[in-house]
Design a protein around this motif. Sequence first.
Motif, PDB file in Angstrom:
ATOM      1  N   LYS A 157      58.466  56.985  20.554  1.00 44.13           N
ATOM      2  CA  LYS A 157      58.753  57.085  19.308  1.00 44.13           C
ATOM      3  C   LYS A 157      60.057  57.140  19.268  1.00 44.13           C
ATOM      4  O   LYS A 157      61.284  56.315  18.418  1.00 44.13           O
ATOM      5  N   ALA A 158      60.724  57.953  19.830  1.00 41.65           N
ATOM      6  CA  ALA A 158      62.291  58.345  20.764  1.00 41.65           C
ATOM      7  C   ALA A 158      62.790  56.798  20.914  1.00 41.65           C
ATOM      8  O   ALA A 158      63.880  56.680  20.691  1.00 41.65           O
ATOM      9  N   GLY A 159      62.211  56.272  22.379  1.00 44.01           N
ATOM     10  CA  GLY A 159      62.837  54.686  22.412  1.00 44.01           C
ATOM     11  C   GLY A 159      62.434  53.399  21.316  1.00 44.01           C
ATOM     12  O   GLY A 159      63.395  52.997  21.444  1.00 44.01           O
ATOM     13  N   ASP A 160      61.487  53.893  20.694  1.00 46.11           N
ATOM     14  CA  ASP A 160      60.964  52.968  19.077  1.00 46.11           C
ATOM     15  C   ASP A 160      63.256  53.144  18.842  1.00 46.11           C
ATOM     16  O   ASP A 160      63.058  52.294  18.414  1.00 46.11           O
ATOM     17  N   ARG A 161      62.952  54.136  18.722  1.00 41.46           N
ATOM     18  CA  ARG A 161      64.220  54.469  18.150  1.00 41.46           C
ATOM     19  C   ARG A 161      65.189  53.698  18.425  1.00 41.46           C
ATOM     20  O   ARG A 161      66.345  53.409  17.919  1.00 41.46           O
ATOM     21  N   LEU A 162      65.295  54.709  19.556  1.00 40.33           N
ATOM     22  CA  LEU A 162      66.945  54.362  20.654  1.00 40.33           C
ATOM     23  C   LEU A 162      66.695  52.952  20.507  1.00 40.33           C
ATOM     24  O   LEU A 162      68.040  52.438  20.880  1.00 40.33           O
ATOM     25  N   GLN A 165      69.957  51.066  18.854  1.00 38.97           N
ATOM     26  CA  GLN A 165      71.098  50.943  19.464  1.00 38.97           C
ATOM     27  C   GLN A 165      71.430  50.587  20.653  1.00 38.97           C
ATOM     28  O   GLN A 165      72.502  50.726  21.738  1.00 38.97           O
ATOM     29  N   GLY A 166      70.388  49.839  21.439  1.00 36.91           N
ATOM     30  CA  GLY A 166      70.420  48.900  22.903  1.00 36.91           C
ATOM     31  C   GLY A 166      69.943  49.727  23.626  1.00 36.91           C
ATOM     32  O   GLY A 166      70.759  50.120  24.566  1.00 36.91           O
ATOM     33  N   LYS A 167      69.469  51.157  22.975  1.00 33.86           N
ATOM     34  CA  LYS A 167      68.928  52.230  24.683  1.00 33.86           C
ATOM     35  C   LYS A 167      67.421  52.444  24.871  1.00 33.86           C
ATOM     36  O   LYS A 167      66.639  51.766  23.831  1.00 33.86           O
ATOM     37  N   TYR A 168      67.455  53.019  25.540  1.00 34.09           N
ATOM     38  CA  TYR A 168      65.976  53.967  25.453  1.00 34.09           C
ATOM     39  C   TYR A 168      66.206  55.247  25.558  1.00 34.09           C
ATOM     40  O   TYR A 168      66.525  55.864  25.951  1.00 34.09           O
ATOM     41  N   GLY A 169      64.212  55.351  25.524  1.00 38.28           N
ATOM     42  CA  GLY A 169      63.506  56.463  25.607  1.00 38.28           C
ATOM     43  C   GLY A 169      64.021  56.898  27.308  1.00 38.28           C
ATOM     44  O   GLY A 169      64.361  57.129  28.017  1.00 38.28           O
ATOM     45  N   LEU A 170      62.444  57.215  27.140  1.00 34.58           N
ATOM     46  CA  LEU A 170      62.053  58.196  29.158  1.00 34.58           C
ATOM     47  C   LEU A 170      61.441  56.538  29.285  1.00 34.58           C
ATOM     48  O   LEU A 170      60.954  55.697  29.806  1.00 34.58           O
ATOM     49  N   VAL A 171      63.009  56.969  30.840  1.00 34.52           N
ATOM     50  CA  VAL A 171      62.413  55.237  31.799  1.00 34.52           C
ATOM     51  C   VAL A 171      62.425  56.290  33.016  1.00 34.52           C
ATOM     52  O   VAL A 171      62.103  57.795  33.434  1.00 34.52           O
ATOM     53  N   GLY A 172      61.977  55.522  34.095  1.00 37.03           N
ATOM     54  CA  GLY A 172      61.540  55.873  35.360  1.00 37.03           C
ATOM     55  C   GLY A 172      60.914  54.965  36.206  1.00 37.03           C
ATOM     56  O   GLY A 172      60.315  53.495  35.624  1.00 37.03           O
ATOM     57  N   LYS A 173      61.280  55.018  37.587  1.00 35.14           N
ATOM     58  CA  LYS A 173      60.186  53.876  38.455  1.00 35.14           C
ATOM     59  C   LYS A 173      58.657  54.313  38.208  1.00 35.14           C
ATOM     60  O   LYS A 173      57.791  54.418  39.606  1.00 35.14           O
ATOM     61  N   LEU A 174      58.481  53.615  37.591  1.00 33.98           N
ATOM     62  CA  LEU A 174      56.441  53.665  36.966  1.00 33.98           C
ATOM     63  C   LEU A 174      55.977  53.517  37.885  1.00 33.98           C
ATOM     64  O   LEU A 174      54.938  52.662  37.096  1.00 33.98           O
ATOM     65  N   ASP A 175      56.652  51.759  38.348  1.00 28.71           N
ATOM     66  CA  ASP A 175      56.143  51.007  38.814  1.00 28.71           C
ATOM     67  C   ASP A 175      55.492  50.814  39.707  1.00 28.71           C
ATOM     68  O   ASP A 175      55.314  50.837  40.848  1.00 28.71           O
ATOM     69  N   GLU A 176      55.871  52.136  40.602  1.00 30.04           N
ATOM     70  CA  GLU A 176      55.895  52.787  41.902  1.00 30.04           C
ATOM     71  C   GLU A 176      54.795  54.124  41.839  1.00 30.04           C
ATOM     72  O   GLU A 176      55.314  55.037  41.117  1.00 30.04           O
ATOM     73  N   LEU A 177      54.023  53.699  43.265  1.00 30.46           N
ATOM     74  CA  LEU A 177      52.927  54.592  43.387  1.00 30.46           C
ATOM     75  C   LEU A 177      53.612  55.922  42.881  1.00 30.46           C
ATOM     76  O   LEU A 177      53.065  56.702  42.439  1.00 30.46           O
TER      77      LEU A 177
END
Length: 415
Positions: A157-162, A165-177
């Motif tokens: 929901k934070a990601g949707d809200r942000l 504003q051209g911003k992101y919520g929670l990010v990380g290298k989730l494509d890596e094991l």
Amino acid sequence: MRTFCKTLIALGISVALGQTANAAGDVLTIWEDTNKAVGIELAARDFAKENKVKVVIEQKDSASHLNELEKLVENGGDVPDVFIVISDRTEEAVNKNVISDLPFMKADASKYAKLATDVFYINGKYYAAPRSIETLVVYYNKDLLDVPYETIDGYEKAGDRLAAQGKYGLVGKLDELYIAYGMMSAYGAYVFGKNGEEYNKYDVGFASGNADDGLTNLADYVRRYIPKQLQTPEGWGLVDKMFIEGQAAAVINGPWALDSYAKSGINYGIAPLPKLKNGEYFRPFYGVKGYAIAKNSQNKDLAAKFIEFANQPKYALIRYSAIAELPPINDVIANPLIANDDFSNALASQMLNADPMPYIAETSQIWGPMADAIKSVIANKQNAKQALNDAVVKINKAISNTDNNQEDALPNDSE
């Protein structure tokens, strides 16, 4: 954040303590992590004075300690007395016969968090005393999030809200094991099963339980909330850049990121990883760095004495103050200075929901097949169940091939 006073100073590449000791006395050589000798300088100085010895501290990247030690052993060079071994490489060090067991840990093990000593217990012996423990946590920007969210839904929901504003919520290298594992393990995946206390390399568990649901949810999250540029090899550094520059409200990262975030001036906090859609907590890997003794050390008794000395709570607290790496020592964790510290509290809480990185050599076979599986599902090329099953087949085949090659290399008694 680490409010108690830092009393130590940076030391450079190498320091020698206790030079006033008898010149004919013992010299103890300690390998510490790069830029981390400051954490043990006082302990080393007091030990040198108390035991009338000279203590030399050399700083090297702890990830290279085992490799460098092996080279010295092969070339007949002078080995350190004490070095850092990382938990998932302990069995490798044992198999290569470059590490000595620590008999004193039989009695001292109860002084540490059990999850931190278990990873160094192999074939009935302890091979290191825990120095520090690490796992993934959430760093969040207090100017973008009032509080960290307990659930992944909150971050979505934070990601949707942000996004507006051209911003992101929670990010990380989730494509890596290394990071993706925490979402799959919360749904029942594991790396290797166990036969009693020992890992069973033939029981690969990435497709177990509802792991496919975990990977499906992860892929959906990545497609919706992780920018494309983070899904590249450069993504590790871009995660830090996005957080420091205020483009991401929160990031999944480890203790190694703390120093750069603290120096950046960003108004940040730290929290455990969130609950997932099945109500289970994100369950990442954890690792432990331990103080170990080189097999070829000529000062094993003195080295063991130093490790016990340096891991006394008063010195471990100073070490944490200086280098922000949490010592998994029960009396340290219970100390109010630690219990009320946001970083150590988040790390200690997350440890309750984390799996050890397996220490067996076959762990090296998991990364390629699982990277392919994760990326394939994110790209919608395979469904999660198929991708995980394919990965397990590839891992099992690689382990089998390694076993066959080792058998071929054995001497033939009939010759």
